[in-house]
Design a protein around this motif. Structure first.
Motif, mmCIF file in Angstrom:
data_model
loop_
_atom_site.group_PDB
_atom_site.id
_atom_site.type_symbol
_atom_site.label_atom_id
_atom_site.label_comp_id
_atom_site.label_asym_id
_atom_site.label_seq_id
_atom_site.Cartn_x
_atom_site.Cartn_y
_atom_site.Cartn_z
ATOM 1 N N VAL A 92 -21.443 8.903 5.893
ATOM 2 C CA VAL A 92 -22.088 9.510 7.064
ATOM 3 C C VAL A 92 -21.881 11.021 7.011
ATOM 4 N N VAL A 93 -22.964 11.758 7.267
ATOM 5 C CA VAL A 93 -22.862 13.216 7.399
ATOM 6 C C VAL A 93 -23.265 13.568 8.824
ATOM 7 N N ARG A 94 -22.462 14.426 9.449
ATOM 8 C CA ARG A 94 -22.723 14.812 10.834
ATOM 9 C C ARG A 94 -22.855 16.330 10.956
ATOM 10 N N ASN A 95 -23.897 16.767 11.650
ATOM 11 C CA ASN A 95 -24.069 18.185 11.960
ATOM 12 C C ASN A 95 -23.757 18.479 13.423
ATOM 13 N N VAL A 96 -23.992 17.473 14.252
ATOM 14 C CA VAL A 96 -23.833 17.608 15.705
ATOM 15 C C VAL A 96 -23.086 16.363 16.177
ATOM 16 N N ALA A 97 -22.189 16.501 17.127
ATOM 17 C CA ALA A 97 -21.424 15.342 17.607
ATOM 18 C C ALA A 97 -22.334 14.347 18.315
ATOM 19 N N ALA A 98 -22.143 13.067 18.023
ATOM 20 C CA ALA A 98 -22.869 11.988 18.697
ATOM 21 C C ALA A 98 -22.175 10.671 18.348
ATOM 22 N N GLY A 99 -22.626 9.613 19.007
ATOM 23 C CA GLY A 99 -22.205 8.257 18.654
ATOM 24 C C GLY A 99 -20.700 8.092 18.565
ATOM 25 N N SER A 100 -20.265 7.466 17.462
ATOM 26 C CA SER A 100 -18.851 7.081 17.350
ATOM 27 C C SER A 100 -17.923 8.289 17.266
ATOM 28 N N LEU A 101 -18.405 9.409 16.740
ATOM 29 C CA LEU A 101 -17.539 10.611 16.665
ATOM 30 C C LEU A 101 -17.238 11.115 18.078
ATOM 31 N N LEU A 154 -23.321 14.868 -3.247
ATOM 32 C CA LEU A 154 -24.643 14.245 -3.052
ATOM 33 C C LEU A 154 -25.012 14.241 -1.570
ATOM 34 N N ALA A 155 -24.055 13.795 -0.739
ATOM 35 C CA ALA A 155 -24.322 13.664 0.696
ATOM 36 C C ALA A 155 -24.686 15.022 1.303
ATOM 37 N N LEU A 156 -23.999 16.091 0.861
ATOM 38 C CA LEU A 156 -24.294 17.412 1.419
ATOM 39 C C LEU A 156 -25.654 17.938 0.945
ATOM 40 N N ARG A 157 -26.023 17.591 -0.282
ATOM 41 C CA ARG A 157 -27.363 17.993 -0.747
ATOM 42 C C ARG A 157 -28.437 17.250 0.043
ATOM 43 N N VAL A 158 -28.195 15.963 0.285
ATOM 44 C CA VAL A 158 -29.157 15.192 1.095
ATOM 45 C C VAL A 158 -29.237 15.811 2.487
ATOM 46 N N ASN A 159 -28.082 16.212 3.033
ATOM 47 C CA ASN A 159 -28.062 16.820 4.369
ATOM 48 C C ASN A 159 -28.887 18.106 4.405
ATOM 49 N N ASP A 160 -28.704 18.960 3.400
ATOM 50 C CA ASP A 160 -29.467 20.214 3.373
ATOM 51 C C ASP A 160 -30.962 19.929 3.310
ATOM 52 N N PHE A 161 -31.327 18.995 2.440
ATOM 53 C CA PHE A 161 -32.750 18.675 2.278
ATOM 54 C C PHE A 161 -33.334 18.101 3.565
ATOM 55 N N LEU A 162 -32.666 17.061 4.085
ATOM 56 C CA LEU A 162 -33.205 16.387 5.278
ATOM 57 C C LEU A 162 -33.227 17.323 6.487
ATOM 58 N N SER A 163 -32.164 18.122 6.646
ATOM 59 C CA SER A 163 -32.125 19.056 7.793
ATOM 60 C C SER A 163 -33.309 20.007 7.737
ATOM 61 N N GLY A 164 -33.584 20.517 6.525
ATOM 62 C CA GLY A 164 -34.677 21.476 6.364
ATOM 63 C C GLY A 164 -36.030 20.845 6.636
ATOM 64 N N LYS A 177 -26.705 8.297 7.734
ATOM 65 C CA LYS A 177 -25.872 7.487 6.848
ATOM 66 C C LYS A 177 -26.622 7.237 5.552
ATOM 67 N N ILE A 178 -25.944 7.369 4.429
ATOM 68 C CA ILE A 178 -26.555 6.933 3.173
ATOM 69 C C ILE A 178 -25.618 5.960 2.476
ATOM 70 N N GLU A 179 -26.181 5.239 1.535
ATOM 71 C CA GLU A 179 -25.366 4.387 0.667
ATOM 72 C C GLU A 179 -25.645 4.810 -0.766
ATOM 73 N N ILE A 180 -24.623 4.680 -1.578
ATOM 74 C CA ILE A 180 -24.692 5.225 -2.929
ATOM 75 C C ILE A 180 -24.364 4.131 -3.939
ATOM 76 N N GLY A 181 -25.065 4.174 -5.087
ATOM 77 C CA GLY A 181 -24.816 3.164 -6.119
ATOM 78 C C GLY A 181 -24.568 3.824 -7.465
ATOM 79 N N ARG A 182 -24.000 3.013 -8.375
ATOM 80 C CA ARG A 182 -23.760 3.500 -9.743
ATOM 81 C C ARG A 182 -24.842 2.964 -10.653
ATOM 82 N N VAL A 183 -25.303 3.820 -11.579
ATOM 83 C CA VAL A 183 -26.132 3.327 -12.684
ATOM 84 C C VAL A 183 -25.425 3.719 -13.965
ATOM 85 N N TRP A 184 -25.573 2.898 -14.958
ATOM 86 C CA TRP A 184 -24.895 3.144 -16.229
ATOM 87 C C TRP A 184 -25.896 3.635 -17.247
#
Ligand code: UDP
Length: 253
Positions: A92-101, A154-164, A177-184
């Motif tokens: 989870v990346v948060r810019n503004v307080a809400a929800g469970s935080l 990764l999460a911070l790059r997604v945050n910058d992109f989505l925020s913009g 919230k994002i989920e992340i997976g491994r690829v080989w």
């Protein structure tokens, strides 16, 4: 016709075996759940909207070099994705307080945070997805220190992109919230963004009015969820009309 093989069914999506090895078909259901599935409903059109919105965000991320599992959309409700080994964490990346935080720390919803905050939750419905620290993640072997560093980046790059992107259409990205997976790739692993990015897993508030366009509309009974998601899709130019309204068969003269 041969029945395809279901690999996994979650609350909002189903995964089927894909046409080629290493691929899966991700099907978006109309089911909405909240509070660990204590509240449930079927929202006509939600699956199609989230399929489109997740395609839009993932394609944008792929375009700026943030790797995701998205390959291509197949139809209204389905997309072809890369099969990954899921890391059992919600990031989870948060810019503004809400929800469970806000609840946990007593910070009023809507308070801007001094910097984006990245949190990890252990994915386990029976435990209610508890907040965990990096110490837990490493000690229990869910991910390594290197993975953690990569996940935060990764999460911070997604945050910058989505925020913009959202700011461009008058929407404030509160958190997501994002989920992340491994690829080989041979002996090397890479972490990529998986699952979905949609208003189901973001908080989106209108910059001017504060109106909510995300799953809190459902969680807190604030109106029509399909209308809220349609507004996001319309502003982003992803969908011109209310998909729920055109989902029923209509006669064309
Ligand atoms: N979130 C999610 N799935 C979850 C928990 C949270 O997609 O199982 C998203 C949620 O929509 C919000 C962000 O993660 O955008 C932060 O959620 P929070 O921890 O505030 O929990 P909530 O108040 O949603 O229970």
């Amino acid at each position: 016709m041969a029945r395809r093989t279901k690999v996994y069914e979650g609350k909002a999506k189903v995964l089927y075996e894909g046409p080629e090895p290493g691929t899966l078909v991700q099907y978006f259901k109309d089911d909405a759940t909240a509070f660990n599935a204590e509240k449930k409903a079927v929202i006509e059109g939600k699956g199609a909207l989230n399929n489109r919105l997740s395609e839009f965000f993932m394609t944008g991320l792929n375009g700026i070099g943030v790797p995701t599992h998205f390959i291509r959309r197949l139809n209204m409700r389905e997309q072809l994705i890369r099969a990954v080994e899921m890391i059992p964490l919600e990031v989870v990346v948060r810019n503004v307080a809400a929800g469970s935080l806000s609840k946990r720390l007593g910070i009023e919803e809507g308070t801007a945070l001094p910097r984006p905050i990245v949190e990890f939750y252990f994915k386990d419905d029976s435990l209610g997805d508890p907040l965990v620290t990096e110490e837990h993640v490493i000690a229990f072997g869910w991910a390594s220190q290197q993975d953690l560093d990569d996940m935060v980046a990764l999460a911070l790059r997604v945050n910058d992109f989505l925020s913009g992107v959202m700011m461009g259409v008058g929407i404030r990205l509160i958190d997501f919230k994002i989920e992340i997976g491994r690829v080989w790739e041979g002996d090397f692993q890479r972490l990529i963004v998986a699952d979905e990015i949609s208003p189901d897993s973001c908080r989106l508030w209108d910059i001017k009015t504060g109106q909510k366009f995300d799953k809190d509309v459902f969680r807190r009974d604030l109106g029509s969820l399909a209308d809220a998601y349609t507004e996001v899709a319309r502003r982003l130019g992803v969908l011109p009309r209310n998909i729920a309204a055109v989902a029923k068969p209509t006669l064309i003269n």
